[in-house]
Design a protein around this motif. Structure first.
Motif, PDB file in Angstrom:
ATOM      1  N   GLY A   1       0.807  -1.216   0.000  1.00  0.00           N
ATOM      2  CA  GLY A   1       0.000   0.000   0.000  1.00  0.00           C
ATOM      3  C   GLY A   1       0.838   1.262   0.000  1.00  0.00           C
ATOM      4  O   GLY A   1       0.493   2.242  -0.668  1.00  0.00           O
ATOM      5  N   ILE A   2       1.942   1.238   0.747  1.00  0.00           N
ATOM      6  CA  ILE A   2       2.838   2.403   0.781  1.00  0.00           C
ATOM      7  C   ILE A   2       3.456   2.613  -0.594  1.00  0.00           C
ATOM      8  O   ILE A   2       3.464   3.724  -1.124  1.00  0.00           O
ATOM      9  CB  ILE A   2       3.937   2.222   1.851  1.00  0.00           C
ATOM     10  N   VAL A   3       3.968   1.551  -1.180  1.00  0.00           N
ATOM     11  CA  VAL A   3       4.627   1.646  -2.484  1.00  0.00           C
ATOM     12  C   VAL A   3       3.621   2.066  -3.550  1.00  0.00           C
ATOM     13  O   VAL A   3       3.861   2.997  -4.315  1.00  0.00           O
ATOM     14  CB  VAL A   3       5.315   0.315  -2.852  1.00  0.00           C
ATOM     15  N   ALA A   4       2.473   1.400  -3.593  1.00  0.00           N
ATOM     16  CA  ALA A   4       1.468   1.700  -4.620  1.00  0.00           C
ATOM     17  C   ALA A   4       0.916   3.116  -4.481  1.00  0.00           C
ATOM     18  O   ALA A   4       0.526   3.731  -5.472  1.00  0.00           O
ATOM     19  CB  ALA A   4       0.335   0.679  -4.557  1.00  0.00           C
ATOM     20  N   GLY A   5       0.905   3.653  -3.259  1.00  0.00           N
ATOM     21  CA  GLY A   5       0.357   4.983  -3.021  1.00  0.00           C
ATOM     22  C   GLY A   5       1.341   6.122  -3.228  1.00  0.00           C
ATOM     23  O   GLY A   5       0.966   7.289  -3.123  1.00  0.00           O
ATOM     24  N   ALA A   6       2.589   5.813  -3.515  1.00  0.00           N
ATOM     25  CA  ALA A   6       3.610   6.856  -3.679  1.00  0.00           C
ATOM     26  C   ALA A   6       3.700   7.287  -5.146  1.00  0.00           C
ATOM     27  O   ALA A   6       3.773   6.435  -6.033  1.00  0.00           O
ATOM     28  CB  ALA A   6       4.970   6.346  -3.206  1.00  0.00           C
ATOM     29  N   PRO A   7       3.737   8.581  -5.394  1.00  0.00           N
ATOM     30  CA  PRO A   7       3.904   9.036  -6.777  1.00  0.00           C
ATOM     31  C   PRO A   7       5.337   8.906  -7.275  1.00  0.00           C
ATOM     32  O   PRO A   7       5.594   8.992  -8.475  1.00  0.00           O
ATOM     33  CB  PRO A   7       3.473  10.501  -6.725  1.00  0.00           C
ATOM     34  N   LEU A   8       6.274   8.682  -6.355  1.00  0.00           N
ATOM     35  CA  LEU A   8       7.693   8.598  -6.713  1.00  0.00           C
ATOM     36  C   LEU A   8       8.373   7.546  -5.852  1.00  0.00           C
ATOM     37  O   LEU A   8       8.182   7.509  -4.634  1.00  0.00           O
ATOM     38  CB  LEU A   8       8.379   9.961  -6.479  1.00  0.00           C
ATOM     39  N   LEU A   9       9.157   6.709  -6.506  1.00  0.00           N
ATOM     40  CA  LEU A   9      10.035   5.779  -5.800  1.00  0.00           C
ATOM     41  C   LEU A   9      11.454   6.052  -6.271  1.00  0.00           C
ATOM     42  O   LEU A   9      11.681   6.348  -7.453  1.00  0.00           O
ATOM     43  CB  LEU A   9       9.687   4.326  -6.119  1.00  0.00           C
ATOM     44  N   ILE A  10      12.394   5.950  -5.364  1.00  0.00           N
ATOM     45  CA  ILE A  10      13.812   5.980  -5.731  1.00  0.00           C
ATOM     46  C   ILE A  10      14.422   4.699  -5.191  1.00  0.00           C
ATOM     47  O   ILE A  10      14.522   4.502  -3.976  1.00  0.00           O
ATOM     48  CB  ILE A  10      14.546   7.220  -5.186  1.00  0.00           C
ATOM     49  N   ALA A  11      14.780   3.815  -6.115  1.00  0.00           N
ATOM     50  CA  ALA A  11      15.467   2.580  -5.743  1.00  0.00           C
ATOM     51  C   ALA A  11      16.954   2.906  -5.630  1.00  0.00           C
ATOM     52  O   ALA A  11      17.530   3.547  -6.508  1.00  0.00           O
ATOM     53  CB  ALA A  11      15.218   1.499  -6.788  1.00  0.00           C
ATOM     54  N   THR A  12      17.541   2.459  -4.534  1.00  0.00           N
ATOM     55  CA  THR A  12      18.941   2.774  -4.231  1.00  0.00           C
ATOM     56  C   THR A  12      19.742   1.483  -4.223  1.00  0.00           C
ATOM     57  O   THR A  12      19.349   0.509  -3.591  1.00  0.00           O
ATOM     58  CB  THR A  12      19.024   3.477  -2.860  1.00  0.00           C
ATOM     59  N   PHE A  13      20.857   1.512  -4.930  1.00  0.00           N
ATOM     60  CA  PHE A  13      21.665   0.316  -5.138  1.00  0.00           C
ATOM     61  C   PHE A  13      23.113   0.552  -4.751  1.00  0.00           C
ATOM     62  O   PHE A  13      23.630   1.666  -4.870  1.00  0.00           O
ATOM     63  CB  PHE A  13      21.657  -0.080  -6.624  1.00  0.00           C
ATOM     64  N   LEU A  14      23.780  -0.525  -4.354  1.00  0.00           N
ATOM     65  CA  LEU A  14      25.230  -0.568  -4.236  1.00  0.00           C
ATOM     66  C   LEU A  14      25.762  -1.044  -5.574  1.00  0.00           C
ATOM     67  O   LEU A  14      25.329  -2.078  -6.091  1.00  0.00           O
ATOM     68  CB  LEU A  14      25.656  -1.539  -3.137  1.00  0.00           C
ATOM     69  N   ASN A  15      26.676  -0.278  -6.139  1.00  0.00           N
ATOM     70  CA  ASN A  15      27.343  -0.695  -7.379  1.00  0.00           C
ATOM     71  C   ASN A  15      28.546  -1.539  -6.982  1.00  0.00           C
ATOM     72  O   ASN A  15      29.594  -1.014  -6.627  1.00  0.00           O
ATOM     73  CB  ASN A  15      27.759   0.524  -8.199  1.00  0.00           C
ATOM     74  N   ASN A  16      28.385  -2.850  -7.009  1.00  0.00           N
ATOM     75  CA  ASN A  16      29.453  -3.750  -6.573  1.00  0.00           C
ATOM     76  C   ASN A  16      30.693  -3.654  -7.463  1.00  0.00           C
ATOM     77  O   ASN A  16      31.784  -4.003  -7.037  1.00  0.00           O
ATOM     78  CB  ASN A  16      28.936  -5.189  -6.513  1.00  0.00           C
ATOM     79  N   GLU A  17      30.532  -3.175  -8.668  1.00  0.00           N
ATOM     80  CA  GLU A  17      31.673  -3.026  -9.577  1.00  0.00           C
ATOM     81  C   GLU A  17      32.656  -1.965  -9.078  1.00  0.00           C
ATOM     82  O   GLU A  17      33.860  -2.092  -9.265  1.00  0.00           O
ATOM     83  CB  GLU A  17      31.174  -2.661 -10.978  1.00  0.00           C
ATOM     84  N   THR A  18      32.145  -0.915  -8.438  1.00  0.00           N
ATOM     85  CA  THR A  18      33.020   0.155  -7.946  1.00  0.00           C
ATOM     86  C   THR A  18      33.270   0.065  -6.448  1.00  0.00           C
ATOM     87  O   THR A  18      33.986   0.893  -5.899  1.00  0.00           O
ATOM     88  CB  THR A  18      32.425   1.544  -8.265  1.00  0.00           C
ATOM     89  N   SER A  19      32.692  -0.938  -5.777  1.00  0.00           N
ATOM     90  CA  SER A  19      32.843  -1.080  -4.338  1.00  0.00           C
ATOM     91  C   SER A  19      34.288  -1.425  -3.992  1.00  0.00           C
ATOM     92  O   SER A  19      34.910  -2.241  -4.647  1.00  0.00           O
ATOM     93  CB  SER A  19      31.905  -2.188  -3.838  1.00  0.00           C
TER      94      SER A  19
END
Length: 180
Positions: free
Chosen positions: A73-91
């Motif tokens: 419900g929280i996700v579906a009700g949000a007009p914006l999502l920002i998915a945040t990732f670790l870039n393992n290639e540059t870690s």
């Protein structure tokens, strides 16, 4: 000069609350860029900037992602999502990189608060990170760290509590309570 505890930054930190209910109003591209810019200015070891962000505004994609979490419900009700990732290639150091990503996320949440927006850091969705990566067509070197749900908050009172400092801070050695 403001007194201690009365600066704009300190007030934002002390007054930010997780927001889980949003209006239908979209978040402007200008505000999205400010949020992302704040995230990418977080400190990181060796300035390696290990984060990658995916901005999600498409309702079909949001709906698919909402099926990857108990907090649909929280996700579906949000007009914006920002998915945040670790870039393992540059870690270069996983612990330091995870700390940096946490700082980037906190910067973005504080910026949301300053912009009059609300946001919440969703971690339970990590249980379905392979499915999320598939939906977002991510390369295998990106590891999901969190999804932020962001939008204009539904007006309501939001409160929170914290333990007293004497419960969590010690003076010189563990077991010597702070302030005693």
């Amino acid at each position: 000069m403001p007194l201690k505890g009365e600066s704009k930054v300190i007030n934002t930190i002390l007054n930010r609350r997780s927001v889980r209910e949003f209006t239908d109003k979209p978040v402007s591209k200008e505000d999205i860029n400010i949020i992302l810019d704040s995230g990418h200015w977080a400190p990181s070891g060796l300035n390696n900037q290990p984060w990658r962000f995916i901005v999600i505004r498409d309702q079909e994609t949001i709906q698919k992602l909402s099926e990857c979490t108990h907090y649909s419900g929280i996700v579906a009700g949000a007009p914006l999502l920002i998915a945040t990732f670790l870039n393992n290639e540059t870690s270069y150091n996983r612990t330091k990189d995870l700390e940096a990503i946490g700082a980037a996320i906190q910067n973005m949440l504080l910026t949301c608060c300053e912009l009059g927006l609300g946001g919440v850091w969703l971690g339970e969705i990590l249980n379905q990170k392979e499915k999320v990566n598939s939906i977002l067509e991510c390369p295998s070197d990106l590891e999901l760290m969190a999804v932020l749900a962001i939008g204009e908050p539904v007006p309501k009172e939001r409160t929170s509590t914290r333990r007293g400092l004497s419960e969590i801070v010690f003076d010189e050695k563990y077991g010597q309570k702070w302030g005693e």
